[in-house]
Design an enzyme around this catalytic site. Structure first.
Site: not given
Ligand code: PGA
Length: 254
Positions: A10, A95, A166
């Site tokens: 989120w 990330h 990613e």
């Protein structure tokens, strides 16, 4: 066979607690269906308790980062023991949005070790900034994996990892701008090979590789059925209950 993995990242959304509760209410209507997956929700920390209560039985809690500080007194820091007491099971580490803020591979590797000691599954994100014809992105990926996973014991620690591939260029865009299945297969095989060189084949086989970067209902089925990924780390599409469910359906109808 292990269930497909679906993780809702989120990020710093929804922007208000009431919107977050609303989204949770919508997700929980499909609680029965979501049990077909290994589902995690990684909300902003203030929403953690609400997510824990409302997603009981169909999703587990994840966090978007952690500290490698433990066992001391630190103003402003949420330590892993507190998060553990909420039932957090998985932590997203490295990330690209954290890396863009200055997080180094070395810092990621320290957090991986702290996360493992705290009993979390570390989901380590790797991905090139851009892709080129010469294949330089493979060298980048190899280096990022080696440095971010440095110092791990092959069997007891490495076997507990999960990897999220990613590519940075594909994050926060749309399905048509995301990676295609052949490039994703190629990267997945490459990551597997690097993990195998680092930890041995049987350990590497136990490390699931997920994909993240503009997964949307339009590309969820193709990317899953035509590549070796075990599931998804989903950003913007996880903020719409309808789109998130469509992605979940794609994962369960391979
Ligand atoms: P996105 O984000 O799905 O919005 O591209 C994925 C991520 O950053 O984890």
């Amino acid at each position: 066979m292990a269930k497909p993995v679906l993780i809702a990242n989120w990020k710093n959304y929804p922007s208000s607690f009431s919107e977050a509760k609303n989204l949770l209410g919508q997700l929980s209507r499909d609680r029965k269906f979501y049990k077909k997956l290994s589902l995690f929700i990684a909300p902003p920390l203030p929403y953690l308790e609400s997510v824990a209560l409302k997603s009981k039985g169909f999703a587990r809690l994840a966090i978007q980062d952690t500290t490698n500080l433990s066992g001391g007194t630190y103003t402003g820091v949420v330590t892993p023991d507190i998060l553990k007491s909420f039932g957090v099971g998985l932590v997203i580490l490295g990330h690209s949005e954290q890396r863009a803020l200055g997080e180094t591979n070395e810092a990621v590797s320290q957090k991986v070790i702290t996360a493992l000691r705290s009993g979390f599954t570390p989901l380590v994100c790797v991905g090139e900034l851009s892709r080129d014809q010469e294949g330089r992105h493979f060298e980048f990926l190899r280096e990022q994996l080696k440095s971010s996973l440095a110092g791990l014991n092959k069997k007891t620690q490495a076997a507990k990892l999960a990897i999220a591939y990613e590519p940075v260029w594909a994050i926060g865009k749309s399905a048509i701008e995301a990676i295609g299945p052949s490039d994703l297969s190629e990267s997945t095989i490459f990551i597997k090979k690097v993990l195998s060189d680092m930890f041995g084949r049987s350990t590497a086989d136990r490390i699931p590789i997920l994909y993240g970067g503009s997964v949307e209902p339009a590309n969820a089925k193709t990317l899953f059925s035509k590549t070796g990924v075990k599931g998804y780390l989903v950003g913007h599409a996880s903020l719409s209950a309808k789109n998130f469910k469509a992605i979940a359906i794609a994962l369960t109808s391979k």
